[in-house]
Design an enzyme around this catalytic site. Structure first.
Site, PDB file in Angstrom:
ATOM      1  N   GLY A  27      53.367  19.791 101.804  1.00 57.71           N
ATOM      2  CA  GLY A  27      52.288  20.660 101.623  1.00 57.71           C
ATOM      3  C   GLY A  27      51.653  21.077  99.868  1.00 57.71           C
ATOM      4  O   GLY A  27      52.322  20.245  99.289  1.00 57.71           O
ATOM      5  N   ARG A  28      51.184  21.890  99.747  1.00 53.72           N
ATOM      6  CA  ARG A  28      50.965  22.168  98.175  1.00 53.72           C
ATOM      7  C   ARG A  28      52.092  22.574  97.347  1.00 53.72           C
ATOM      8  O   ARG A  28      52.295  21.721  96.423  1.00 53.72           O
ATOM      9  CB  ARG A  28      50.138  23.508  98.026  1.00 53.72           C
ATOM     10  CG  ARG A  28      48.660  23.465  98.429  1.00 53.72           C
ATOM     11  CD  ARG A  28      47.995  24.713  97.755  1.00 53.72           C
ATOM     12  NE  ARG A  28      48.346  25.886  98.064  1.00 53.72           N
ATOM     13  CZ  ARG A  28      48.113  27.095  97.720  1.00 53.72           C
ATOM     14  NH1 ARG A  28      47.323  27.242  96.674  1.00 53.72           N
ATOM     15  NH2 ARG A  28      48.676  28.399  98.180  1.00 53.72           N
ATOM     16  N   SER A  39      57.303  15.398 107.653  1.00 49.95           N
ATOM     17  CA  SER A  39      56.948  16.704 108.425  1.00 49.95           C
ATOM     18  C   SER A  39      56.294  16.011 109.732  1.00 49.95           C
ATOM     19  O   SER A  39      56.026  14.931 109.898  1.00 49.95           O
ATOM     20  CB  SER A  39      55.916  17.755 107.832  1.00 49.95           C
ATOM     21  OG  SER A  39      54.638  16.787 107.743  1.00 49.95           O
ATOM     22  N   ARG A  40      56.356  16.943 110.717  1.00 53.30           N
ATOM     23  CA  ARG A  40      55.710  16.538 111.864  1.00 53.30           C
ATOM     24  C   ARG A  40      54.472  15.794 112.077  1.00 53.30           C
ATOM     25  O   ARG A  40      54.226  15.010 112.791  1.00 53.30           O
ATOM     26  CB  ARG A  40      56.030  17.591 113.071  1.00 53.30           C
ATOM     27  CG  ARG A  40      57.172  18.023 113.529  1.00 53.30           C
ATOM     28  CD  ARG A  40      57.211  19.007 114.701  1.00 53.30           C
ATOM     29  NE  ARG A  40      58.776  19.290 115.084  1.00 53.30           N
ATOM     30  CZ  ARG A  40      59.461  20.121 114.712  1.00 53.30           C
ATOM     31  NH1 ARG A  40      59.218  20.872 113.768  1.00 53.30           N
ATOM     32  NH2 ARG A  40      60.583  20.293 115.339  1.00 53.30           N
ATOM     33  N   THR A  60      64.325  26.817  99.301  1.00 54.69           N
ATOM     34  CA  THR A  60      63.621  27.960  98.639  1.00 54.69           C
ATOM     35  C   THR A  60      62.570  28.121  99.749  1.00 54.69           C
ATOM     36  O   THR A  60      61.412  28.955  99.162  1.00 54.69           O
ATOM     37  CB  THR A  60      63.041  27.618  97.577  1.00 54.69           C
ATOM     38  OG1 THR A  60      62.286  26.117  97.426  1.00 54.69           O
ATOM     39  CG2 THR A  60      64.007  27.255  96.350  1.00 54.69           C
ATOM     40  N   ARG A 112      62.709  29.276 103.843  1.00 56.70           N
ATOM     41  CA  ARG A 112      63.156  30.590 104.845  1.00 56.70           C
ATOM     42  C   ARG A 112      64.616  30.184 105.072  1.00 56.70           C
ATOM     43  O   ARG A 112      64.844  29.080 105.641  1.00 56.70           O
ATOM     44  CB  ARG A 112      62.417  30.972 105.627  1.00 56.70           C
ATOM     45  CG  ARG A 112      60.877  31.547 105.234  1.00 56.70           C
ATOM     46  CD  ARG A 112      61.146  32.742 104.894  1.00 56.70           C
ATOM     47  NE  ARG A 112      59.883  33.406 104.512  1.00 56.70           N
ATOM     48  CZ  ARG A 112      59.377  33.316 103.219  1.00 56.70           C
ATOM     49  NH1 ARG A 112      59.912  32.587 102.483  1.00 56.70           N
ATOM     50  NH2 ARG A 112      58.085  33.882 103.335  1.00 56.70           N
ATOM     51  N   GLU A 126      68.400  39.433 104.237  1.00 53.99           N
ATOM     52  CA  GLU A 126      68.020  39.601 102.689  1.00 53.99           C
ATOM     53  C   GLU A 126      67.984  40.966 102.975  1.00 53.99           C
ATOM     54  O   GLU A 126      66.980  41.705 103.473  1.00 53.99           O
ATOM     55  CB  GLU A 126      66.739  38.816 102.416  1.00 53.99           C
ATOM     56  CG  GLU A 126      67.213  37.367 102.590  1.00 53.99           C
ATOM     57  CD  GLU A 126      66.034  36.474 101.744  1.00 53.99           C
ATOM     58  OE1 GLU A 126      65.040  37.104 101.582  1.00 53.99           O
ATOM     59  OE2 GLU A 126      65.970  35.154 101.927  1.00 53.99           O
ATOM     60  N   HIS A 140      66.519  35.199  96.265  1.00 53.19           N
ATOM     61  CA  HIS A 140      65.157  34.901  96.751  1.00 53.19           C
ATOM     62  C   HIS A 140      64.064  35.309  95.459  1.00 53.19           C
ATOM     63  O   HIS A 140      63.392  36.027  95.522  1.00 53.19           O
ATOM     64  CB  HIS A 140      64.906  35.892  98.068  1.00 53.19           C
ATOM     65  CG  HIS A 140      63.532  35.270  98.717  1.00 53.19           C
ATOM     66  ND1 HIS A 140      63.534  35.550  99.882  1.00 53.19           N
ATOM     67  CD2 HIS A 140      62.530  34.535  98.088  1.00 53.19           C
ATOM     68  CE1 HIS A 140      62.162  34.938 100.296  1.00 53.19           C
ATOM     69  NE2 HIS A 140      61.761  34.510  99.272  1.00 53.19           N
TER      70      HIS A 140
END
Length: 322
Positions: free
Chosen positions: A154-155, A175-176, A234, A236, A264, A283
């Site tokens: 993605g972006r 990715s799927r 970076t 989750r 976290e 994070h």
């Protein structure tokens, strides 16, 4: 109007926007709450809460225990820690803010370079009086000609890929729903999931956490990675099975550079803190002046618009506000 700003760990929120323009009573919480009950007790009486992404959870039981709460502003464009349906049922407006992906892309590369060139250990060595001393029997790894495997194009993944291309790396992605055409637009080759894991020297994760991606990389998947390959997360923490990852880095099969974790803040006694073959950051992928300026400036605008009776960037459909 009483406003609570949550989880401002660095105590900088008031510096990044004109909060005085709201003419409100503002309380900043710099420490995380110890649990749901502590959050409820601390936030009773507030009309507005500004939540930093997913640091504090707002499930139904918390939202329904805050009858005075009318507006919940979440920094960013999505927040899986907020029960939007429960907020709607309670008549609470949930507004979001803008977001910038480039600081996380830059932080991803900071982790890749730190791990590849073993910078944390080398830096400690210099401070302790050493100079190019043997660290683990290995030296740093150059990236040119190596393969970068991007999970999620993605972006953010596209920005990370562009930097990889500038380093002269071969780019593969999965990715799927990724098509060959979409991958080619970013100079990458779309490959099957398992092929990416077996081929990449660096695997970097840029997927949204969902039921489909939770535990996506477990013991089997980590076992497919090249000996000594680097896994960077970076996105989750729960996308990677934490126990399987701990086993892999202790074996020395792979290395890991992590900015996100299952829990976290990371508990003080968590085994990752002492795990070998790891580079860890708290994070901070999105924690930058650019992003904070967008987050908090938009949060102030959200609150002003709500006070004027015209909520903006609304993420739910609260009763009475459709």
């Amino acid at each position: 109007m009483r406003i609570a700003i949550l989880d401002d760990y660095q105590n900088v929120a008031l510096d990044f926007a004109d909060w005085n323009s709201l003419d409100a009573e503002i309380t900043v919480f710099t420490d995380p709450f110890g649990g749901r009950q502590e959050a409820v007790e601390a936030l009773r009486g507030f009309d507005v809460v500004v939540a930093m992404r997913e640091r504090t959870a707002f499930p139904a039981e918390v939202l329904h225990a805050l009858p005075e709460l009318r507006l919940l502003v979440s920094t960013g464009q999505r927040n899986a820690a907020i029960d939007l349906d429960a907020a709607s049922a309670a008549g609470i407006v949930v507004s979001g803010t803008g977001y910038l992906p480039h600081p996380t892309a830059e932080a991803t590369w900071a982790l890749i370079l730190a791990a590849a060139r073993r910078l944390p250990a080398e830096e400690r060595s210099v401070r302790d009086g050493g100079w190019q001393v043997p660290l683990t029997g290995e030296v740093g790894t150059a990236l040119r000609g190596k393969t970068l495997g991007v999970l999620g194009l993605g972006r953010l993944g596209a920005q990370v890929s562009a930097i990889g291309a500038a380093f002269g790396m071969e780019l593969i992605a999965w990715s799927r729903n990724l098509t060959a055409e979409r991958a080619a637009e970013h100079g990458a080759t779309a490959v099957p999931f398992d092929e990416l894991l077996t081929s990449a020297d660096v695997v970097t994760i840029h997927l949204v956490l969902s039921e489909r991606t939770r535990g996506l990389l477990g013991a089997r998947e980590l076992g497919l990675m090249k000996q000594g390959a680097l896994l960077v997360n970076t996105s989750r923490g729960p996308i990677v099975d934490e126990d399987a990852l701990l086993a892999a880095v202790h074996r020395g099969g792979i290395r890991a550079a992590l900015d996100v974790y299952d829990t976290e803040p990371l508990p003080v006694d968590h085994p990752l803190r002492s795990a070998p073959n790891t580079v860890l950051t708290p994070h901070i992928g999105y924690v930058s002046d650019d992003v904070y300026r967008v987050f908090y400036t938009d949060a102030v605008a959200d609150i002003a618009a709500f006070a004027a009776g015209e909520p903006i960037r609304v993420m739910n459909e609260p009763a009475g506000h459709q």
